[in-house]
Design an enzyme around this catalytic site. Structure first.
Site, PDB file in Angstrom:
ATOM      1  N   CYS A  11       0.907 -27.913 -30.517  1.00  0.00           N
ATOM      2  CA  CYS A  11       1.074 -29.088 -31.375  1.00  0.00           C
ATOM      3  C   CYS A  11       0.428 -30.354 -30.823  1.00  0.00           C
ATOM      4  CB  CYS A  11       2.559 -29.325 -31.651  1.00  0.00           C
ATOM      5  SG  CYS A  11       3.372 -27.857 -32.303  1.00  0.00           S
ATOM      6  N   HIS A  56       5.476 -30.277 -40.433  1.00  0.00           N
ATOM      7  CA  HIS A  56       4.840 -30.150 -39.133  1.00  0.00           C
ATOM      8  C   HIS A  56       3.507 -29.436 -39.314  1.00  0.00           C
ATOM      9  CE1 HIS A  56       4.117 -29.962 -34.981  1.00  0.00           C
ATOM     10  NE2 HIS A  56       5.330 -29.687 -34.542  1.00  0.00           N
ATOM     11  N   HIS A  59       6.475 -38.210 -32.840  1.00  0.00           N
ATOM     12  CA  HIS A  59       6.323 -36.769 -33.071  1.00  0.00           C
ATOM     13  C   HIS A  59       7.359 -36.328 -34.100  1.00  0.00           C
ATOM     14  CE1 HIS A  59       4.861 -32.811 -32.256  1.00  0.00           C
ATOM     15  NE2 HIS A  59       6.044 -32.368 -31.864  1.00  0.00           N
TER      16      HIS A  59
END
Length: 414
Positions: free
Chosen positions: A171, A343, A306
């Site tokens: 990520c 995400h 995030h």
């Protein structure tokens, strides 16, 4: 830092559509993109929800990841005013396109046995001790699962000459690509870098996150809320053009934003959980702010978090931001745009980089959508549910990944 880094072009695609206008209508309006996906049979999973565009990727060839990257890349270099044959490094954060691999191993032939019908087409079961009979198209596209090949294909499609690098560190992959490009440009080793990342919702990764019980149980992503129950995956592809400021000036390119700081750090705490005090994130953020000449964050106006909406991430991230900015944390607006996009995995860094740049350009803070009630462990200003006008000069965007990797980038309005 021997050379300034500037952004001169970008292209972006999410479940909201293509371009900055789609982000403004979705992310900046606080409208979640989540709906039940029909790309594969979601019957075996705990949820069917994702931030996936309704027209891909199986409906048209153009929704293959390599084509989505090429589309965004073409928009980015056109905006930057670069032509075919330009010398530019291509740095890509991606894990590959696993859609065709999944179909290949399931033996997408007509005799492989169908488990269900989704959106009017048969979804085959995995064959048991049978020969694989994938279609010829699937066999050819299995190569798209190789990250380095996608970088090569993107460079070739755009007609760019220069180094090609692929980053696969989950990520933070595309954020790592951006940071490496900034290091190359600021040290004078290259003048131009085309940096991108991409992830399109597909079954293999969806199944893995479902198995880990990381997906939201209520079909919404509620970062920093007391009742948050997990993340949802989303489509995301973006490409940006970074240049040395001097090179951009020489050719008359318009700067969209400056990249004035970057940092990367690992906390090595756990394979899947962040350090509970956000140690790695705080270290990466402090590195970035020191490089930007503002170690205390005095001039920082916004943080794009995030913000996955998971139990472990959000509290740790809050504590990490408090550690990075002990005197200012409570006065800096923080929001998670994953509350609208989902995400985006390897693409999260570069798509959120573009979102942060648009926040600076428009003077609007994107909200944390779906926010309900505060969690005592998450006690910052999370811009709940509604966008907010603000005079923004500098912003920080941070990302984290499995294995304890953390990245931070500081953008400045030109």
């Amino acid at each position: 830092m021997s050379g300034e880094v500037t952004v001169t072009g970008f292209g972006v695609r999410t479940a909201f559509g293509t371009g900055a206008g789609a982000l403004r209508r979705g992310v900046f309006a606080g409208v979640p993109s989540f709906a039940a996906t029909t790309r594969f049979d979601t019957g075996p999973y705990r949820t069917a929800m994702a931030g996936a565009a309704v027209d891909g990727p199986d409906s048209v060839e153009g929704w293959a990841l390599r084509h989505a990257l090429a589309e965004c890349g073409g928009e980015a270099i056109a905006m930057a005013g670069l032509g075919p044959g330009a010398e530019a490094a291509v740095l890509l954060g991606v894990a590959g396109d696993h859609t065709s691999v999944t179909r290949y191993w399931r033996g997408a032939g007509s005799d492989s046995g169908c488990g269900s019908v989704v959106a009017g087409r048969a979804v085959p079961r995995a064959p048991e001790k049978q020969p694989v009979r994938g279609t010829s198209t699937d066999v050819k596209r299995v190569g798209d699962a190789v990250p380095a090949l996608l970088g090569e294909l993107l460079a070739g499609e755009l007609g760019l000459v220069g180094a090609r690098l692929a980053f696969t560190n989950a990520c933070v992959a595309s954020a790592a690509a951006l940071i490496h490009a900034c290091r190359l440009i600021s040290s004078g080793r290259i003048d131009v870098a085309v940096c991108g990342g991409g992830y399109l919702v597909e079954e293999e990764t969806f199944g893995k996150f479902d198995s880990g019980r990381a997906l939201s149980s209520d079909g919404m992503v509620r970062p920093f809320s007391a009742d948050r129950s997990g993340l949802l995956l989303g489509d995301g592809v973006a490409v940006v053009v970074l240049e040395s400021a001097e090179h951009a000036r020489r050719r008359g390119a318009r700067p969209l934003a400056g990249v004035v700081g970057w940092g990367a750090a690992s906390d090595a705490h756990h394979i899947a959980q962040p350090h509970p005090e956000g140690v790695g994130l705080a270290r990466a953020a402090r590195q970035a702010m020191r490089l930007a000449g503002d170690p205390d964050g005095t001039a920082l106006d916004y943080v794009n978090a995030h913000g996955t909406g998971t139990k472990y991430n959000d509290g740790a991230e809050t504590r990490g931001l408090r550690a990075a900015f002990p005197e200012r944390a409570e006065s800096i607006p923080v929001s998670s745009t994953k509350s609208t996009t989902g995400h985006l995995l390897e693409a999260a860094g570069v798509v959120e980089f573009v979102i942060t740049m648009l926040a600076l350009t428009d003077g609007v803070l994107p909200p944390t959508a779906g926010f309900t009630r505060p969690d005592p462990e998450c006690d910052l200003d999370y811009v709940p549910n509604e966008p907010r006008r603000a005079d923004l000069r500098r912003a920080l965007t941070v990302n984290a990944a499995f294995g304890g990797a953390n990245t931070a980038l500081v953008l400045e309005r030109p």
